[in-house]
Design a protein around this motif. Structure first.
Motif, short mmCIF file in Angstrom:
data_model
loop_
_atom_site.label_atom_id
_atom_site.label_comp_id
_atom_site.label_asym_id
_atom_site.label_seq_id
_atom_site.Cartn_x
_atom_site.Cartn_y
_atom_site.Cartn_z
N LEU A 48 6.75 -29.65 12.80
CA LEU A 48 6.26 -28.36 12.28
C LEU A 48 4.77 -28.21 12.54
O LEU A 48 4.28 -27.12 12.85
N ASN A 49 4.04 -29.32 12.42
CA ASN A 49 2.61 -29.33 12.73
C ASN A 49 2.36 -28.93 14.18
O ASN A 49 1.50 -28.10 14.48
N GLN A 50 3.14 -29.49 15.10
CA GLN A 50 2.94 -29.18 16.52
C GLN A 50 3.41 -27.77 16.86
O GLN A 50 2.87 -27.13 17.76
N TRP A 51 4.43 -27.30 16.16
CA TRP A 51 4.88 -25.92 16.35
C TRP A 51 3.74 -24.97 15.99
O TRP A 51 3.42 -24.04 16.72
N TRP A 52 3.09 -25.23 14.86
CA TRP A 52 2.03 -24.33 14.39
C TRP A 52 0.77 -24.44 15.24
O TRP A 52 0.07 -23.45 15.46
N GLU A 53 0.48 -25.66 15.72
CA GLU A 53 -0.79 -25.88 16.40
C GLU A 53 -0.68 -25.92 17.93
O GLU A 53 -1.57 -26.45 18.59
N ALA A 54 0.39 -25.37 18.48
CA ALA A 54 0.59 -25.47 19.93
C ALA A 54 -0.58 -24.88 20.72
O ALA A 54 -1.03 -25.47 21.71
N ASP A 55 -1.10 -23.75 20.28
CA ASP A 55 -2.23 -23.12 20.98
C ASP A 55 -3.46 -24.01 20.92
O ASP A 55 -4.19 -24.17 21.90
N LEU A 56 -3.66 -24.57 19.73
CA LEU A 56 -4.81 -25.42 19.51
C LEU A 56 -4.70 -26.73 20.32
O LEU A 56 -5.67 -27.18 20.92
N ASP A 57 -3.52 -27.29 20.34
CA ASP A 57 -3.29 -28.52 21.11
C ASP A 57 -3.57 -28.31 22.60
O ASP A 57 -4.03 -29.22 23.29
N ALA A 58 -3.30 -27.09 23.07
CA ALA A 58 -3.51 -26.79 24.49
C ALA A 58 -4.99 -26.86 24.87
O ALA A 58 -5.33 -27.06 26.03
N LYS A 59 -5.85 -26.70 23.87
CA LYS A 59 -7.30 -26.69 24.15
C LYS A 59 -7.92 -28.08 24.17
O LYS A 59 -9.07 -28.23 24.56
N MET A 60 -7.20 -29.07 23.67
CA MET A 60 -7.79 -30.40 23.56
C MET A 60 -7.13 -31.37 24.56
O MET A 60 -5.91 -31.44 24.65
N LYS A 61 -7.99 -32.12 25.22
CA LYS A 61 -7.53 -33.06 26.25
C LYS A 61 -6.51 -34.05 25.67
O LYS A 61 -5.52 -34.38 26.29
N ARG A 62 -6.81 -34.50 24.43
CA ARG A 62 -5.98 -35.52 23.79
C ARG A 62 -4.55 -35.03 23.51
O ARG A 62 -3.60 -35.82 23.49
N THR A 63 -4.40 -33.72 23.31
CA THR A 63 -3.10 -33.20 22.89
C THR A 63 -2.47 -32.23 23.90
O THR A 63 -1.35 -31.77 23.67
N ALA A 64 -3.18 -31.95 24.97
CA ALA A 64 -2.70 -30.92 25.92
C ALA A 64 -1.39 -31.28 26.61
O ALA A 64 -0.67 -30.40 27.09
N LYS A 65 -1.08 -32.58 26.65
CA LYS A 65 0.15 -32.98 27.34
C LYS A 65 1.36 -33.07 26.42
O LYS A 65 2.43 -33.51 26.84
N ARG A 66 1.18 -32.68 25.16
CA ARG A 66 2.32 -32.69 24.23
C ARG A 66 3.38 -31.70 24.71
O ARG A 66 3.07 -30.77 25.47
N PRO A 67 4.62 -31.86 24.27
CA PRO A 67 5.72 -31.03 24.79
C PRO A 67 5.50 -29.52 24.72
O PRO A 67 5.84 -28.81 25.65
N LEU A 68 4.89 -29.03 23.63
CA LEU A 68 4.72 -27.58 23.50
C LEU A 68 3.60 -27.02 24.37
O LEU A 68 3.84 -26.09 25.14
N PRO A 69 2.37 -27.57 24.28
CA PRO A 69 1.31 -26.99 25.12
C PRO A 69 1.58 -27.15 26.62
O PRO A 69 1.11 -26.34 27.41
N SER A 70 2.34 -28.18 26.99
CA SER A 70 2.62 -28.37 28.41
C SER A 70 3.82 -27.53 28.87
O SER A 70 4.15 -27.52 30.05
N GLY A 71 4.47 -26.84 27.93
CA GLY A 71 5.55 -25.94 28.29
C GLY A 71 6.90 -26.60 28.50
O GLY A 71 7.82 -25.98 29.03
N ARG A 72 7.05 -27.85 28.10
CA ARG A 72 8.32 -28.55 28.29
C ARG A 72 9.35 -28.19 27.22
O ARG A 72 10.52 -28.52 27.33
N LEU A 73 8.86 -27.54 26.16
CA LEU A 73 9.72 -27.26 25.01
C LEU A 73 9.36 -25.89 24.45
O LEU A 73 8.19 -25.51 24.45
N ARG A 74 10.38 -25.17 24.00
CA ARG A 74 10.11 -23.86 23.40
C ARG A 74 9.63 -24.02 21.97
O ARG A 74 10.08 -24.90 21.25
N ARG A 75 8.75 -23.10 21.57
CA ARG A 75 8.19 -23.17 20.23
C ARG A 75 9.26 -23.07 19.15
O ARG A 75 9.22 -23.79 18.15
N SER A 76 10.18 -22.16 19.34
CA SER A 76 11.21 -21.96 18.32
C SER A 76 12.08 -23.21 18.19
O SER A 76 12.56 -23.54 17.10
#
Lengths: 41, 323
Positions: free
Chosen positions: B88-116
């Motif tokens: 749920l944390n990653q669902w909510w923070e997907a946009d924010l994760d995309a901005k940070m190098k440390r988290t940009a490769k997570r499934p949501l910011p990298s587009g491997r998984l749908r937010r819903s």
């Protein structure tokens, strides 16, 4: 969808189904064990 | 879980302002179904390992006994709850994760998984964890587990993290719940000892995380998160790290002082906590230079992880000997 993509689609879907099946089987076993333990209380 | 496709969703059921979130996650979401590994990654397995460990220690250190099957079930429920909250944390923070190098490769910011999918997965895991705890273990453990998920996913992630530099202090509460729940799973009640275990992790979190934030602060500033080094400045953060480390020494000794543990824990807590303070002193008093390698901060961060593992191991060892 190209043949390669379709192949990859089927592979991923199969992998997910296998994982979900294993998890469900695990829960069946777990709840059976919980029931046995609780009946002994 | 559904197959991926199209642009990630941006609509959300909760109407909470998120002024800092202006970008969208990668729009290259594949048409292919997400891998099961991506769902697993949503649970933050590394964090979960610490959750499982501290919960297990709370369970093993509690007075009384629990059947191994029920003990395993309690730990599984706590892990599932932590995993659900992380999703749920990653669902909510997907946009924010995309901005940070440390988290940009997570499934949501990298587009491997749908937010819903992440939201549904998180809700399912969270609900299932509370249900299992309720029917198999104890209602109080289920209530505290439900609150811990709400605390992390809503109070911390959605409300306070983007609003206050005290976010880490408050967020520390979320990570402090597992040993408390593990303890309750055995005893069915909340007493001073599990509250102290909660307090130890609560006080441990700020110096642990701010040490990390000091050497990745550029990332947090870029993402618009009011992390302490960004808002209050490096000097203030360093002083607070030292302050919390001294406080941690006092709190870590309390279980022994109130007679809840024996000498094995008491001596271990003293040595481990004094070393924590010793490592915090250079971090707390120095000022970083341009192109600083931040070795002291990295050393304190690394030690803080070892500290928690060692302290809780000592707690369990002490209990085993006493038993």
């Amino acid at each position: 969808m190209t043949p390669e993509e379709e192949k990859e689609f089927i592979r991923r879907r199969k992998n997910r189904n296998v994982v979900i099946g294993l998890i469900l089987a695990g829960f069946v076993i777990l709840f059976y064990a919980i029931t046995i333990v609780r009946m002994g209380d | 879980m559904t197959t991926g496709g199209g642009a990630p969703e941006t609509g959300r059921p909760l109407h909470i302002e998120k002024p800092h979130l202006t970008t969208t996650v990668a729009s290259t979401a594949t048409q292919l179904p997400a891998e099961w590994r991506d769902f697993f990654a949503l649970t933050k397995p590394r964090v979960m390992s610490l959750v499982v460990f501290t919960a297990l220690c709370g369970l093993l250190a509690a007075p009384g006994a629990i059947h191994p099957v029920l003990g395993f079930t309690a730990i599984l429920a706590i892990a599932m709850g932590a995993g659900g909250a992380a999703a749920l944390n990653q669902w909510w923070e997907a946009d924010l994760d995309a901005k940070m190098k440390r988290t940009a490769k997570r499934p949501l910011p990298s587009g491997r998984l749908r937010r819903s999918d992440a939201r549904d997965f998180g809700m399912l895991m969270s609900g299932a964890s509370v249900f299992i705890m309720l029917v198999a273990i104890h209602w109080l453990a289920a209530v505290v587990l439900a609150f811990s998920i709400f605390y992390y996913a809503v109070i911390y992630t959605m409300w306070l993290k983007p609003r206050t530099p005290q976010n880490i202090v408050i967020g520390g509460g979320a990570g402090a719940f597992p040993p408390l729940i593990g303890w309750i799973a055995v005893t069915g009640e909340i007493t001073a000892m599990p509250v102290l275990l909660f307090a130890i992790i609560f006080i441990w979190t700020p110096p642990h995380f701010w040490a990390l934030a000091l050497f990745v602060k550029t990332d947090y500033a870029k993402a618009g998160i009011p992390m302490m080094p960004v808002v209050a400045g490096e000097k203030s953060t360093r002083h607070q790290i030292l302050g919390y480390s001294v406080l941690l020494l006092a709190v870590a000794m309390l279980p022994w002082i109130i007679g809840g543990t024996g000498l094995i824990y008491g001596i271990s807590a003293l040595l481990l906590s004094v070393l924590f303070v010793v490592l915090s002193i250079p971090v707390g008093l120095r000022t970083s230079q341009p192109d600083d390698r931040m070795m002291q901060e990295k050393r304190l961060f690394g030690y803080s992880v070892i500290y928690l593992f060692a302290l809780f191991t000592a707690l369990v060892a002490d209990r085993m000997v006493l038993a």
